[in-house]
Design a protein around this motif. Structure first.
Motif, PDB file in Angstrom:
ATOM      1  N   VAL A  40       0.918  -1.171  -0.083  1.00  0.00           N
ATOM      2  CA  VAL A  40       0.097   0.190   0.052  1.00  0.00           C
ATOM      3  C   VAL A  40       1.052   1.294   0.020  1.00  0.00           C
ATOM      4  CG1 VAL A  40      -1.722   1.255   1.348  1.00  0.00           C
ATOM      5  CG2 VAL A  40      -2.150  -1.048   0.947  1.00  0.00           C
ATOM      6  N   ARG A  41       2.047   1.092   0.834  1.00  0.00           N
ATOM      7  CA  ARG A  41       2.973   2.337   0.973  1.00  0.00           C
ATOM      8  C   ARG A  41       3.566   2.553  -0.587  1.00  0.00           C
ATOM      9  NH1 ARG A  41       3.534   6.983   1.955  1.00  0.00           N
ATOM     10  NH2 ARG A  41       5.642   7.877   2.508  1.00  0.00           N
ATOM     11  N   LEU A  42       4.031   1.546  -1.236  1.00  0.00           N
ATOM     12  CA  LEU A  42       4.807   1.850  -2.557  1.00  0.00           C
ATOM     13  C   LEU A  42       3.383   2.238  -3.559  1.00  0.00           C
ATOM     14  CD1 LEU A  42       6.873  -1.608  -2.753  1.00  0.00           C
ATOM     15  CD2 LEU A  42       7.412   0.870  -2.444  1.00  0.00           C
ATOM     16  N   ASP A  43       2.295   1.840  -3.396  1.00  0.00           N
ATOM     17  CA  ASP A  43       1.372   2.430  -4.210  1.00  0.00           C
ATOM     18  C   ASP A  43       1.261   3.921  -4.036  1.00  0.00           C
ATOM     19  OD1 ASP A  43       0.616  -0.015  -5.600  1.00  0.00           O
ATOM     20  OD2 ASP A  43      -1.100  -0.322  -4.218  1.00  0.00           O
ATOM     21  N   ASP A  44       1.313   4.440  -2.748  1.00  0.00           N
ATOM     22  CA  ASP A  44       1.201   5.813  -2.511  1.00  0.00           C
ATOM     23  C   ASP A  44       2.229   6.304  -2.701  1.00  0.00           C
ATOM     24  OD1 ASP A  44      -1.250   5.511  -1.045  1.00  0.00           O
ATOM     25  OD2 ASP A  44      -0.159   5.210   0.756  1.00  0.00           O
ATOM     26  N   LEU A  45       3.413   6.067  -2.862  1.00  0.00           N
ATOM     27  CA  LEU A  45       4.742   6.607  -3.284  1.00  0.00           C
ATOM     28  C   LEU A  45       4.666   6.699  -4.931  1.00  0.00           C
ATOM     29  CD1 LEU A  45       7.463   5.304  -0.989  1.00  0.00           C
ATOM     30  CD2 LEU A  45       6.582   7.608  -1.170  1.00  0.00           C
ATOM     31  N   MET A  46       3.946   5.811  -5.546  1.00  0.00           N
ATOM     32  CA  MET A  46       3.934   5.839  -7.010  1.00  0.00           C
ATOM     33  C   MET A  46       3.086   7.067  -7.449  1.00  0.00           C
ATOM     34  SD  MET A  46       5.590   3.555  -8.519  1.00  0.00           S
ATOM     35  CE  MET A  46       5.224   3.489 -10.062  1.00  0.00           C
ATOM     36  N   GLN A  47       2.228   7.585  -6.543  1.00  0.00           N
ATOM     37  CA  GLN A  47       1.603   9.018  -7.074  1.00  0.00           C
ATOM     38  C   GLN A  47       2.662  10.082  -6.775  1.00  0.00           C
ATOM     39  OE1 GLN A  47      -1.776   8.981  -7.692  1.00  0.00           O
ATOM     40  NE2 GLN A  47      -1.543   6.852  -7.956  1.00  0.00           N
ATOM     41  N   GLU A  48       3.476   9.989  -5.991  1.00  0.00           N
ATOM     42  CA  GLU A  48       4.465  10.769  -5.718  1.00  0.00           C
ATOM     43  C   GLU A  48       5.401  11.407  -7.005  1.00  0.00           C
ATOM     44  OE1 GLU A  48       4.332  13.204  -2.953  1.00  0.00           O
ATOM     45  OE2 GLU A  48       2.722  11.978  -2.571  1.00  0.00           O
ATOM     46  N   ILE A  49       5.367  10.311  -7.888  1.00  0.00           N
ATOM     47  CA  ILE A  49       6.227  10.404  -8.956  1.00  0.00           C
ATOM     48  C   ILE A  49       5.802  11.450  -9.968  1.00  0.00           C
ATOM     49  CG2 ILE A  49       7.123   9.481 -11.164  1.00  0.00           C
ATOM     50  CD1 ILE A  49       7.269   6.700  -9.533  1.00  0.00           C
ATOM     51  N   ASN A  50       4.444  11.687 -10.021  1.00  0.00           N
ATOM     52  CA  ASN A  50       3.824  12.760 -10.991  1.00  0.00           C
ATOM     53  C   ASN A  50       3.580  14.015 -10.105  1.00  0.00           C
ATOM     54  OD1 ASN A  50       2.079  13.924 -12.566  1.00  0.00           O
ATOM     55  ND2 ASN A  50       0.581  12.625 -12.748  1.00  0.00           N
ATOM     56  N   PRO A  51       4.254  15.104 -10.567  1.00  0.00           N
ATOM     57  CA  PRO A  51       4.093  16.415 -10.042  1.00  0.00           C
ATOM     58  C   PRO A  51       2.610  16.765  -9.879  1.00  0.00           C
ATOM     59  CG  PRO A  51       5.577  16.544 -11.947  1.00  0.00           C
ATOM     60  CD  PRO A  51       5.089  15.364 -11.940  1.00  0.00           C
ATOM     61  N   LYS A  52       1.655  16.241 -10.738  1.00  0.00           N
ATOM     62  CA  LYS A  52       0.092  16.571 -10.514  1.00  0.00           C
ATOM     63  C   LYS A  52      -0.624  15.952  -9.429  1.00  0.00           C
ATOM     64  CE  LYS A  52      -1.739  18.618 -14.499  1.00  0.00           C
ATOM     65  NZ  LYS A  52      -2.218  19.826 -14.042  1.00  0.00           N
ATOM     66  N   THR A  53       0.233  14.953  -8.805  1.00  0.00           N
ATOM     67  CA  THR A  53      -0.487  14.333  -7.714  1.00  0.00           C
ATOM     68  C   THR A  53       0.269  14.077  -6.411  1.00  0.00           C
ATOM     69  OG1 THR A  53       0.392  12.135  -8.646  1.00  0.00           O
ATOM     70  CG2 THR A  53      -1.903  12.701  -9.277  1.00  0.00           C
ATOM     71  N   THR A  54       1.398  14.857  -6.410  1.00  0.00           N
ATOM     72  CA  THR A  54       2.490  14.727  -5.422  1.00  0.00           C
ATOM     73  C   THR A  54       1.915  15.410  -4.199  1.00  0.00           C
ATOM     74  OG1 THR A  54       4.776  14.806  -4.721  1.00  0.00           O
ATOM     75  CG2 THR A  54       3.787  16.676  -6.196  1.00  0.00           C
ATOM     76  N   THR A  55       2.049  14.969  -3.032  1.00  0.00           N
ATOM     77  CA  THR A  55       1.514  15.684  -2.001  1.00  0.00           C
ATOM     78  C   THR A  55       2.925  15.662  -0.785  1.00  0.00           C
ATOM     79  OG1 THR A  55      -0.596  14.906  -1.850  1.00  0.00           O
ATOM     80  CG2 THR A  55       0.296  15.851   0.235  1.00  0.00           C
ATOM     81  N   GLU A  56       3.575  14.478  -0.450  1.00  0.00           N
ATOM     82  CA  GLU A  56       4.539  14.404   0.431  1.00  0.00           C
ATOM     83  C   GLU A  56       5.715  14.810  -0.029  1.00  0.00           C
ATOM     84  OE1 GLU A  56       5.130  10.481   2.260  1.00  0.00           O
ATOM     85  OE2 GLU A  56       3.177   9.990   1.289  1.00  0.00           O
ATOM     86  N   LEU A  57       6.170  14.804  -1.347  1.00  0.00           N
ATOM     87  CA  LEU A  57       7.394  15.290  -2.100  1.00  0.00           C
ATOM     88  C   LEU A  57       7.295  16.526  -2.629  1.00  0.00           C
ATOM     89  CD1 LEU A  57       8.616  11.817  -3.590  1.00  0.00           C
ATOM     90  CD2 LEU A  57       9.422  12.981  -1.406  1.00  0.00           C
ATOM     91  N   ILE A  58       6.229  17.211  -2.436  1.00  0.00           N
ATOM     92  CA  ILE A  58       6.015  18.741  -3.299  1.00  0.00           C
ATOM     93  C   ILE A  58       7.030  19.697  -2.773  1.00  0.00           C
ATOM     94  CG2 ILE A  58       4.362  19.722  -1.579  1.00  0.00           C
ATOM     95  CD1 ILE A  58       3.119  20.436  -4.547  1.00  0.00           C
ATOM     96  N   ASP A  59       7.591  19.582  -1.429  1.00  0.00           N
ATOM     97  CA  ASP A  59       8.461  20.639  -1.164  1.00  0.00           C
ATOM     98  C   ASP A  59       9.936  20.338  -1.893  1.00  0.00           C
ATOM     99  OD1 ASP A  59       6.685  22.092   0.757  1.00  0.00           O
ATOM    100  OD2 ASP A  59       6.990  20.715   2.320  1.00  0.00           O
ATOM    101  N   ARG A  60      10.269  18.842  -1.938  1.00  0.00           N
ATOM    102  CA  ARG A  60      11.443  18.865  -2.339  1.00  0.00           C
ATOM    103  C   ARG A  60      11.563  19.020  -3.811  1.00  0.00           C
ATOM    104  NH1 ARG A  60      16.514  18.464  -2.512  1.00  0.00           N
ATOM    105  NH2 ARG A  60      17.279  16.743  -3.404  1.00  0.00           N
ATOM    106  N   TYR A  61      10.343  18.517  -4.678  1.00  0.00           N
ATOM    107  CA  TYR A  61      10.304  18.962  -6.100  1.00  0.00           C
ATOM    108  C   TYR A  61      10.410  20.695  -6.266  1.00  0.00           C
ATOM    109  CZ  TYR A  61       8.544  14.384  -7.906  1.00  0.00           C
ATOM    110  OH  TYR A  61       8.487  13.073  -8.162  1.00  0.00           O
TER     111      TYR A  61
END
Length: 196
Positions: A40-61
């Motif tokens: 489940v966590r890996l599925d969530d992290l796959m959403q972070e790859i796309n800038p349109k769906t990122t939440t956790e990594l938006i600050d880093r991007y």
């Protein structure tokens, strides 16, 4: 069948056959639970790859892309605005054509904006009355025509006597276009006009 049951079944099938191996062993059940949570966590992290769906990594991007920049003040940015700006910054192909700048205007909500260039012949005594009056220097100028009265503010009787009679313009789109325009050109923004 939920994910944890699937992993319990898979882990149970990995055991050798025989009476010594119990598929309901607590260690195997906890392993199946851990594997399902990891999935489940890996599925969530796959959403972070796309800038349109990122939440956790938006600050880093944003840090990598040099955002937020001077065109977007921090206090007015929602998560959706940040995602859209990040997506446009990462996926912007770039260009110096009229079509490229119209695409940038459309991406920022100005669907009916037009651009006027002054790269035709110079006005001479043989020009017609409808031709523009400009000299060779005007080939470095271009106008962004925004046909609606976007953000036009009139002076009221409550304003101070040193206030402007009228203020207009969208500082965000002006900032974006000026950052993207070729360095040898000058942009003029014309609000409330269909064409220059």
């Amino acid at each position: 069948m939920d994910l944890e049951k699937q992993y319990r079944s898979m882990v149970g099938h990995l055991l050798p056959y025989g009476p010594a191996w119990d598929k309901s062993e607590p260690i195997l059940l906890s392993l199946a639970l851990t594997l399902s949570k990891t999935h489940v966590r890996l599925d969530d992290l796959m959403q972070e790859i796309n800038p349109k769906t990122t939440t956790e990594l938006i600050d880093r991007y944003e840090q990598i892309c040099g955002l937020p920049d001077s065109c977007y003040p921090l206090d007015v940015q929602t998560l959706t605005t940040r995602r859209n700006r990040l997506d446009s910054k990462i996926n912007l192909v770039g260009g110096i054509s009229k079509e490229f700048f119209l695409q940038v205007l459309k991406a920022n909500g100005y669907l009916d904006a037009t651009i006027t260039n002054y790269n035709n012949d110079v006005f001479t005594c043989e020009s017609t009355c409808q031709d523009y009056l400009y000299d060779e220097e005007w080939r470095f100028y271009w106008i962004v025509n925004i046909p609606h009265d976007y953000q036009i503010t009139e002076m009221t009787c409550n304003d101070g006597c040193d206030s402007h009679l009228r203020k207009w313009g969208d500082k965000q789109i002006e900032c974006i276009i000026e950052k993207l325009c070729p360095s040898h050109t000058y942009v003029i923004f014309k609000y409330g006009a269909i064409n220059a």
